[in-house]
Design a protein around this motif. Structure first.
Motif, mmCIF file in Angstrom:
data_model
loop_
_atom_site.group_PDB
_atom_site.id
_atom_site.type_symbol
_atom_site.label_atom_id
_atom_site.label_comp_id
_atom_site.label_asym_id
_atom_site.label_seq_id
_atom_site.Cartn_x
_atom_site.Cartn_y
_atom_site.Cartn_z
ATOM 1 N N CYS A 203 0.829 -1.203 0.000
ATOM 2 C CA CYS A 203 0.000 0.000 0.000
ATOM 3 C C CYS A 203 0.869 1.262 0.000
ATOM 4 N N THR A 204 2.065 1.163 0.547
ATOM 5 C CA THR A 204 2.941 2.337 0.612
ATOM 6 C C THR A 204 3.412 2.790 -0.767
ATOM 7 N N ILE A 205 3.213 1.972 -1.800
ATOM 8 C CA ILE A 205 3.472 2.435 -3.163
ATOM 9 C C ILE A 205 2.571 3.622 -3.480
ATOM 10 N N LEU A 206 1.358 3.582 -2.920
ATOM 11 C CA LEU A 206 0.388 4.648 -3.149
ATOM 12 C C LEU A 206 0.403 5.703 -2.058
ATOM 13 N N ASP A 207 0.607 5.248 -0.811
ATOM 14 C CA ASP A 207 0.347 6.123 0.329
ATOM 15 C C ASP A 207 1.278 5.767 1.480
ATOM 16 N N ALA A 208 2.058 6.742 1.915
ATOM 17 C CA ALA A 208 3.002 6.499 3.012
ATOM 18 C C ALA A 208 2.288 6.137 4.305
ATOM 19 N N ASP A 209 1.010 6.504 4.423
ATOM 20 C CA ASP A 209 0.250 6.192 5.631
ATOM 21 C C ASP A 209 -0.398 4.810 5.573
ATOM 22 N N GLY A 210 -0.192 4.071 4.502
ATOM 23 C CA GLY A 210 -0.790 2.751 4.368
ATOM 24 C C GLY A 210 -0.008 1.685 5.102
ATOM 25 N N ILE A 211 0.083 1.833 6.428
ATOM 26 C CA ILE A 211 0.853 0.911 7.265
ATOM 27 C C ILE A 211 0.004 0.468 8.445
ATOM 28 N N ASP A 212 0.405 -0.641 9.061
ATOM 29 C CA ASP A 212 -0.307 -1.110 10.248
ATOM 30 C C ASP A 212 0.355 -0.560 11.498
ATOM 31 N N ALA A 216 4.516 -1.908 9.396
ATOM 32 C CA ALA A 216 4.629 -2.701 8.170
ATOM 33 C C ALA A 216 3.582 -2.238 7.158
ATOM 34 N N SER A 217 3.932 -2.318 5.885
ATOM 35 C CA SER A 217 3.009 -1.890 4.845
ATOM 36 C C SER A 217 1.803 -2.801 4.769
ATOM 37 N N LEU A 218 0.641 -2.200 4.634
ATOM 38 C CA LEU A 218 -0.549 -2.968 4.298
ATOM 39 C C LEU A 218 -0.437 -3.428 2.848
ATOM 40 N N LEU A 219 -1.321 -4.297 2.436
ATOM 41 C CA LEU A 219 -1.337 -4.767 1.051
ATOM 42 C C LEU A 219 -2.594 -4.253 0.349
ATOM 43 N N ILE A 220 -2.450 -3.905 -0.916
ATOM 44 C CA ILE A 220 -3.585 -3.435 -1.694
ATOM 45 C C ILE A 220 -4.565 -4.586 -1.875
ATOM 46 N N GLU A 221 -5.816 -4.343 -1.483
ATOM 47 C CA GLU A 221 -6.833 -5.390 -1.465
ATOM 48 C C GLU A 221 -7.820 -5.246 -2.616
ATOM 49 N N SER A 222 -8.145 -4.012 -2.994
ATOM 50 C CA SER A 222 -9.083 -3.780 -4.091
ATOM 51 C C SER A 222 -8.743 -2.488 -4.815
ATOM 52 N N LEU A 223 -9.144 -2.424 -6.080
ATOM 53 C CA LEU A 223 -8.841 -1.284 -6.947
ATOM 54 C C LEU A 223 -10.073 -0.925 -7.765
ATOM 55 N N ALA A 224 -10.186 0.355 -8.117
ATOM 56 C CA ALA A 224 -11.299 0.789 -8.946
ATOM 57 C C ALA A 224 -10.876 1.977 -9.797
ATOM 58 N N ILE A 225 -11.461 2.047 -10.986
ATOM 59 C CA ILE A 225 -11.279 3.202 -11.858
ATOM 60 C C ILE A 225 -12.647 3.628 -12.369
ATOM 61 N N GLU A 226 -12.761 4.888 -12.774
ATOM 62 C CA GLU A 226 -13.974 5.399 -13.386
ATOM 63 C C GLU A 226 -13.708 5.672 -14.857
ATOM 64 N N TRP A 259 -7.062 0.725 5.272
ATOM 65 C CA TRP A 259 -6.722 2.044 4.757
ATOM 66 C C TRP A 259 -7.196 2.143 3.318
ATOM 67 N N GLY A 260 -7.525 3.328 2.887
ATOM 68 C CA GLY A 260 -7.942 3.491 1.499
ATOM 69 C C GLY A 260 -8.004 4.946 1.117
ATOM 70 N N GLY A 261 -8.185 5.201 -0.161
ATOM 71 C CA GLY A 261 -8.262 6.570 -0.618
ATOM 72 C C GLY A 261 -8.386 6.656 -2.121
ATOM 73 N N ILE A 262 -8.391 7.880 -2.613
ATOM 74 C CA ILE A 262 -8.391 8.178 -4.041
ATOM 75 C C ILE A 262 -7.034 8.779 -4.382
ATOM 76 N N SER A 274 5.635 0.732 -11.700
ATOM 77 C CA SER A 274 4.344 1.109 -11.161
ATOM 78 C C SER A 274 4.457 2.472 -10.516
ATOM 79 N N PRO A 275 3.595 3.430 -10.878
ATOM 80 C CA PRO A 275 3.765 4.794 -10.433
ATOM 81 C C PRO A 275 3.435 4.989 -8.965
ATOM 82 N N ASN A 276 3.999 6.057 -8.396
ATOM 83 C CA ASN A 276 3.728 6.420 -7.007
ATOM 84 C C ASN A 276 2.615 7.454 -6.968
#
Length: 276
Positions: A203-212, A216-226, A259-262, A274-276
């Motif tokens: 998750c830290t690839i996207l968000d530095a706050d995506g940690i437990d 340790a980094s959380l893992l990306i669980e789901s993704l969505a695009i519009e 954790w999650g976000g846009i 993979s972009p940051n």
């Protein structure tokens, strides 16, 4: 269909793609299904399509998180639900699920300038699927009654969709599941397809706050695009992350690791990581 945007009521429609349109690369085979979700850049339009009559059954577990009334409706009211621990797919803690059919052969395509171009093709036989499902709707007993409610208040059911976002006719992102991995991919029709992000990534690839709580980094669980989330070289996505720790039976599951976000990124070149 395409229609001119002017002051004319009920303008003439021009057919762009229909069920008589030949699937690119498939000799004498036409589309059998065309998705409702379209992405339009002002000139070209991206869409999901399927061909052939081969179907495969997918088993969908009743939701285990989210709205309580909707979960209960799937478990106890929905006549399409099967509750059988011996036949339920893995991950169905309740043993309750529904079976749905999806086309085996499917893909993402772009119509531009009078022709259809293939962006990506997949086969359920190879574990590839562009179709995603969500259990949505309003249970009859949920909330306050509203005399003005229409089809928006129809009872819950499984709904499917495939998503692509077109920036230009030759720059597109789409969502694809390959076996157990869901990813957002980018292609330009020339270079090889690039994975923008995939489930299972840190998750830290996207968000530095995506940690437990341990850091340790959380893992990306789901993704969505519009479908309108890709403009120029800027792509907006939604992501949810969760702890990689497996909750043992009898333990209390905590939400502190979720954790999650846009997120917004720039798509630059197919050779980039993979972009940051």
């Amino acid at each position: 269909y395409e229609a001119p945007m002017d002051s004319t009521n009920f303008p003439n429609l021009t057919t762009l793609v229909d069920l008589e349109t030949t699937v690119p690369g498939e000799e004498n085979i036409s589309f059998s299904r065309i998705g409702e979700v379209l992405s339009y850049d002002g000139n070209a339009v991206a869409f999901w399509g399927a061909w052939g009559d081969k179907m495969e059954t997918v088993s969908l577990c009743c939701p285990q998180t989210g709205n309580k009334d909707r979960r209960n409706f799937c478990l106890n009211v929905d006549n399409n639900t099967i509750c059988n621990n011996s036949t339920a797919p893995g991950g169905c803690d309740s043993g309750c699920y529904q079976n749905k059919s999806v086309p085996v052969d499917q893909g993402i395509f772009v119509y531009n300038g009078g022709s259809v171009k293939t962006v990506a093709k997949g086969s359920k036989n190879n574990g590839e699927d562009f179709v995603f499902w969500t259990y949505s709707g309003k249970p009859p007993s949920a909330g306050r009654p509203d005399a003005n409610e229409t089809e928006a208040a129809e009872p819950p059911r499984w709904r499917s969709s495939a998503t692509a976002a077109l920036s230009q006719y030759n720059s597109i992102v789409y969502k694809l599941k390959v076996h157990d991995t869901v990813g957002i991919y980018w292609g330009d029709g020339v270079n090889s397809v690039q994975a923008v992000i995939e489930t299972g990534h840190n998750c830290t690839i996207l968000d530095a706050d995506g940690i437990d709580s341990s850091g340790a980094s959380l893992l990306i669980e789901s993704l969505a695009i519009e479908r309108d989330g890709f403009r120029g070289n800027r792509l907006a996505i939604a992501a949810a992350c969760a702890s990689a720790v497996v909750i043992e039976e009898g333990e209390d599951e905590e939400d502190e690791g979720d954790w999650g976000g846009i997120y917004l990124t720039k798509i630059s070149s197919p050779s980039s990581e993979s972009p940051n």
